[in-house]
Motif scaffolding. Structure first.
Motif, mmCIF file in Angstrom:
data_model
loop_
_atom_site.group_PDB
_atom_site.id
_atom_site.type_symbol
_atom_site.label_atom_id
_atom_site.label_comp_id
_atom_site.label_asym_id
_atom_site.label_seq_id
_atom_site.Cartn_x
_atom_site.Cartn_y
_atom_site.Cartn_z
ATOM 1 N N GLY A 74 93.574 103.721 -5.562
ATOM 2 C CA GLY A 74 92.616 102.720 -5.420
ATOM 3 C C GLY A 74 91.307 103.420 -4.993
ATOM 4 O O GLY A 74 90.687 102.922 -4.067
ATOM 5 N N SER A 75 90.911 104.301 -5.816
ATOM 6 C CA SER A 75 89.890 105.150 -5.299
ATOM 7 C C SER A 75 88.390 104.440 -5.403
ATOM 8 O O SER A 75 88.226 103.485 -6.185
ATOM 9 C CB SER A 75 89.867 106.593 -6.111
ATOM 10 N N PHE A 76 87.504 105.116 -5.203
ATOM 11 C CA PHE A 76 85.953 104.550 -5.297
ATOM 12 C C PHE A 76 85.614 104.430 -6.914
ATOM 13 O O PHE A 76 84.932 103.644 -7.173
ATOM 14 C CB PHE A 76 84.994 105.320 -4.386
ATOM 15 N N GLN A 77 86.221 105.470 -7.592
ATOM 16 C CA GLN A 77 85.941 105.508 -9.036
ATOM 17 C C GLN A 77 86.569 104.385 -9.735
ATOM 18 O O GLN A 77 85.931 103.849 -10.688
ATOM 19 C CB GLN A 77 86.392 106.839 -9.598
ATOM 20 N N GLY A 78 87.917 103.997 -9.440
ATOM 21 C CA GLY A 78 88.396 102.867 -9.995
ATOM 22 C C GLY A 78 87.816 101.578 -9.600
ATOM 23 O O GLY A 78 87.421 100.806 -10.640
ATOM 24 N N ARG A 79 87.266 101.561 -8.494
ATOM 25 C CA ARG A 79 86.436 100.179 -8.217
ATOM 26 C C ARG A 79 85.144 99.994 -8.737
ATOM 27 O O ARG A 79 84.733 99.128 -9.088
ATOM 28 C CB ARG A 79 86.375 100.171 -6.536
ATOM 29 N N MET B 106 85.613 98.842 -12.230
ATOM 30 C CA MET B 106 85.663 97.375 -12.030
ATOM 31 C C MET B 106 84.417 96.626 -12.025
ATOM 32 O O MET B 106 84.205 95.714 -12.850
ATOM 33 C CB MET B 106 86.693 97.177 -11.148
ATOM 34 N N VAL B 107 83.584 97.064 -11.194
ATOM 35 C CA VAL B 107 82.286 96.386 -10.880
ATOM 36 C C VAL B 107 81.393 96.639 -12.311
ATOM 37 O O VAL B 107 80.844 95.695 -12.672
ATOM 38 C CB VAL B 107 81.699 96.826 -9.467
ATOM 39 N N SER B 108 81.596 97.924 -12.804
ATOM 40 C CA SER B 108 80.414 97.985 -13.761
ATOM 41 C C SER B 108 81.150 97.138 -14.964
ATOM 42 O O SER B 108 80.290 96.594 -15.837
ATOM 43 C CB SER B 108 80.836 99.505 -14.473
ATOM 44 N N ALA B 109 82.294 97.093 -15.229
ATOM 45 C CA ALA B 109 82.781 96.278 -16.259
ATOM 46 C C ALA B 109 82.341 94.758 -16.021
ATOM 47 O O ALA B 109 81.979 93.983 -17.005
ATOM 48 C CB ALA B 109 84.231 96.131 -16.655
ATOM 49 N N ALA B 110 82.462 94.100 -14.814
ATOM 50 C CA ALA B 110 82.012 93.038 -14.614
ATOM 51 C C ALA B 110 80.472 92.858 -14.788
ATOM 52 O O ALA B 110 80.143 91.382 -15.380
ATOM 53 C CB ALA B 110 82.402 92.623 -12.877
ATOM 54 N N VAL B 111 79.898 93.596 -14.468
ATOM 55 C CA VAL B 111 78.225 93.427 -14.417
ATOM 56 C C VAL B 111 77.947 93.618 -15.903
ATOM 57 O O VAL B 111 77.123 92.771 -16.500
ATOM 58 C CB VAL B 111 77.484 94.781 -13.892
ATOM 59 N N ASP C 27 89.610 86.455 -18.803
ATOM 60 C CA ASP C 27 90.548 86.951 -19.999
ATOM 61 C C ASP C 27 89.449 87.866 -20.739
ATOM 62 O O ASP C 27 90.029 89.095 -21.294
ATOM 63 C CB ASP C 27 90.967 85.829 -20.730
ATOM 64 N N LEU C 28 88.221 87.440 -20.859
ATOM 65 C CA LEU C 28 87.582 88.773 -21.446
ATOM 66 C C LEU C 28 86.955 89.643 -20.620
ATOM 67 O O LEU C 28 87.016 90.782 -21.151
ATOM 68 C CB LEU C 28 85.951 87.668 -21.929
ATOM 69 N N TYR C 29 87.134 89.612 -19.241
ATOM 70 C CA TYR C 29 86.810 90.864 -18.452
ATOM 71 C C TYR C 29 88.202 91.909 -18.875
ATOM 72 O O TYR C 29 87.802 92.947 -18.933
ATOM 73 C CB TYR C 29 86.968 90.370 -17.131
ATOM 74 N N HIS C 30 89.443 91.182 -18.927
ATOM 75 C CA HIS C 30 90.314 92.076 -19.059
ATOM 76 C C HIS C 30 90.573 92.836 -20.392
ATOM 77 O O HIS C 30 90.868 93.895 -20.545
ATOM 78 C CB HIS C 30 91.643 91.404 -18.790
ATOM 79 N N ALA C 31 89.720 91.999 -21.385
ATOM 80 C CA ALA C 31 89.872 92.451 -22.737
ATOM 81 C C ALA C 31 88.784 93.781 -22.996
ATOM 82 O O ALA C 31 89.393 94.594 -23.627
ATOM 83 C CB ALA C 31 89.601 91.261 -23.641
ATOM 84 N N GLN C 32 87.936 93.712 -22.346
ATOM 85 C CA GLN C 32 86.830 94.881 -22.294
ATOM 86 C C GLN C 32 87.149 95.825 -21.327
ATOM 87 O O GLN C 32 86.315 96.981 -21.129
ATOM 88 C CB GLN C 32 85.570 93.997 -22.335
ATOM 89 N N SER C 33 87.766 95.594 -20.243
ATOM 90 C CA SER C 33 87.686 96.565 -19.175
ATOM 91 C C SER C 33 89.119 97.509 -19.313
ATOM 92 O O SER C 33 90.094 97.148 -19.825
ATOM 93 C CB SER C 33 87.876 95.827 -17.696
ATOM 94 N N ARG C 34 88.821 98.794 -18.901
ATOM 95 C CA ARG C 34 90.085 99.875 -18.951
ATOM 96 C C ARG C 34 90.737 99.623 -17.730
ATOM 97 O O ARG C 34 92.225 100.052 -17.857
ATOM 98 C CB ARG C 34 89.575 101.068 -19.081
ATOM 99 N N GLU C 35 90.629 98.773 -16.566
ATOM 100 C CA GLU C 35 91.201 98.511 -15.480
ATOM 101 C C GLU C 35 92.202 97.513 -15.862
ATOM 102 O O GLU C 35 91.703 96.370 -16.314
ATOM 103 C CB GLU C 35 90.404 98.209 -14.319
ATOM 104 N N THR C 36 93.494 97.566 -15.345
ATOM 105 C CA THR C 36 94.665 96.487 -15.649
ATOM 106 C C THR C 36 94.273 95.311 -14.393
ATOM 107 O O THR C 36 94.748 94.361 -14.663
ATOM 108 C CB THR C 36 95.798 97.036 -15.868
ATOM 109 N N GLN C 37 93.838 96.024 -13.157
ATOM 110 C CA GLN C 37 93.684 94.992 -12.173
ATOM 111 C C GLN C 37 92.535 94.215 -12.116
ATOM 112 O O GLN C 37 91.593 94.297 -12.858
ATOM 113 C CB GLN C 37 93.711 96.005 -10.728
ATOM 114 N N GLU C 38 92.745 93.043 -11.166
ATOM 115 C CA GLU C 38 91.447 92.153 -11.222
ATOM 116 C C GLU C 38 90.309 92.950 -10.535
ATOM 117 O O GLU C 38 90.400 93.961 -9.936
ATOM 118 C CB GLU C 38 91.898 90.991 -10.060
ATOM 119 N N ILE C 39 89.071 92.275 -10.546
ATOM 120 C CA ILE C 39 87.710 93.063 -9.943
ATOM 121 C C ILE C 39 88.135 93.093 -8.299
ATOM 122 O O ILE C 39 88.186 92.020 -7.834
ATOM 123 C CB ILE C 39 86.667 92.232 -10.398
ATOM 124 N N HIS C 40 88.134 94.213 -7.924
ATOM 125 C CA HIS C 40 88.047 94.439 -6.578
ATOM 126 C C HIS C 40 86.663 94.305 -5.635
ATOM 127 O O HIS C 40 86.289 95.179 -5.292
ATOM 128 C CB HIS C 40 88.639 95.924 -6.100
#
Length: 456
Positions: A300-305, A308-313, A330-343
């Motif tokens: 759960g490193s800073f790089q992963g978070r 997630m934040v960059s994908a949401a922005v 759903d669209l967030y998960h489709a375009q993000s490489r992270e499988t988890q929810e936005i931390h």
């Protein structure tokens, strides 16, 4: 085993007698329901047993109404109701915006159920002794969970609620912990403490606030030596268990909570002490980020978070309509490489529920902070310390813990937070009634007519 059955029957009989004598004691079931984690899936929706807290609060509210012991609602309670009602309305359109409507309805329910619990809790009109008993019971159960956690850490057994995924995650996390200086010095065994919860990280979230309360009273002189000794022992056990969960956010939230408690309880202290606290936090941050002393949990490193934040922005920039209604997970998960929810609490709420609901969500906690600080200025004694410590821990959890995870994605965690908000709200209301009574007494004496024969 045969001796255990009569003991259970006897305990159940005593419980029923206690409820028959005073039915409002049903609210005492809330802390035990929050002291363990169990999730069942009867249908397409999964349900936490902690959601039975809503049933308990509803039952007590109905009992109080039947006893006609519920006085008129205060203006503050009415304003909270308006906030909750507006939050439910503003977050509702997110269900229609998602492609998976059933999942979206489940996410919406996860947001609304805890606020429904709070809505009912503040209408139960609990007596002061009940609020005190609930606070003590919640802290005692946290201490019992911490003792179980230390036993789990020492033996690697008694992980009753931890599943296969948690065991796999702990194996990976313990391996990383042994690579750090502090992690290796802790000599992690084959298991991290989870108490009666499903995961070590979740368990740590439930330890922070009781630990903040116990530590605050460890430095309170007005409660007597015996009680201070109990609080010191309790804080040591809770802190040891929190440290052994190897949960960085929990340690940061606790440190920030105690710093805020110090600043709020001792505003007259010199700036030198404030600077010393800030310097200590800066040193901890330096060791945290650069020296590997707390360099664990790279999964759960800073790089992963940051990803997630960059994908949401990027999602918000590409689809500005998400700001209005939410419902774009759903669209967030489709375009993000992270499988988890936005931390991140703010971005998670924005993508799921929209900007209006996000503003109302943060307004709820900001309003509680302002009310608590205003009431604490005129309070004295242990209740003031309880209110300040509760407010500080909740604020640190929402701001700091919310900066690295979603917080409100777990029904039980949100109910736990709102339970403490409710306890703080009752302490605020008791102080307001006390101040209003003094003001009314002063006004009555000021306008009293002189007796016959006495000069005006």
């Amino acid at each position: 085993m045969f001796l255990l059955i009569p003991a259970i029957i006897l305990a159940a009989g005593m419980l029923l007698l206690g409820l028959a004598a005073r039915p409002a004691r049903l609210i005492y079931i809330v802390p035990p329901l929050l002291a363990f984690e169990c999730r069942v899936r009867p249908s397409i929706f999964s349900v936490d047993l902690a959601e039975l807290c809503v049933v308990a609060a509803l039952g007590v509210w109905l009992i109080r109404c039947w006893e006609r012991a519920t006085p008129d609602l205060s203006p503050e309670t009415s304003r909270e109701s308006i906030l909750i009602f507006a939050l439910a309305i503003c977050a509702a359109p997110s269900i229609l915006s998602e492609s998976n409507t059933a999942h979206a309805a489940s996410v919406y329910r996860d947001l609304i159920v805890p606020f429904l619990f709070f809505f009912l809790l503040v209408r139960c009109r609990l007596e002061r002794r009940d609020v005190h008993a609930l606070i003590k019971l919640a802290c005692a159960l946290a201490l019992a969970n911490a003792c179980l956690g230390l036993l789990q850490y020492a033996t690697g057994n008694f992980l009753w609620f931890a599943g296969a995924e948690e065991a796999e995650w702990q194996e990976y996390k313990i391996g990383l912990a042994r690579l750090s200086i502090l992690g290796d010095s802790l000599a992690p065994g084959n298991a991290l403490p989870v108490g009666l919860y499903t995961g070590a990280n979740n368990f740590a979230c439930f330890l922070s606030l009781p630990l903040c309360l116990a530590t605050t009273f460890s430095f309170t002189r007005g409660i007597g030596r015996r009680r201070r000794a109990i609080c010191v022992a309790m804080s040591l056990v809770l802190f040891a268990c929190l440290l052994l969960t190897i949960f960085r956010s929990g340690l940061v939230v606790f440190a920030a909570s105690m710093t805020l408690v110090f600043l709020l309880l001792h505003p007259e202290k010199k700036m030198a002490r404030v600077a010393a606290v800030a310097g200590l936090l800066a040193l901890l941050g330096f060791l945290f980020l650069t020296q590997g002393i707390l360099d664990w949990d790279q999964f759960g490193s800073f790089q992963g978070r940051e990803e997630m934040v960059s994908a949401a922005v990027r999602l918000i920039k590409a689809h500005p309509e998400v700001v209005l209604t939410g419902g774009f997970s759903d669209l967030y998960h489709a375009q993000s490489r992270e499988t988890q929810e936005i931390h991140n609490l703010a971005l998670y709420s924005l993508v799921h529920y929209g900007l209006p609901a996000t503003i109302l969500l943060f307004a709820f906690f900001i309003r509680f902070f302002r009310r608590a600080m205003a009431a604490a200025r005129s309070m004295q004694g242990p209740e003031r310390n309880v209110l300040v410590a509760t407010c500080a821990s909740i604020t640190a959890s929402v701001i700091l813990y919310g900066a690295t995870t979603m917080v409100i994605d777990s029904v039980q965690t949100t109910i736990w937070l709102l339970f403490w908000v409710g306890m703080g709200g009752y302490l605020i209301e008791y102080q307001q009634r006390k101040s209003a009574g003094r003001l009314e007494s002063f006004s009555s004496s000021a306008i009293a007519l002189p007796a016959r024969g006495e000069p005006a």
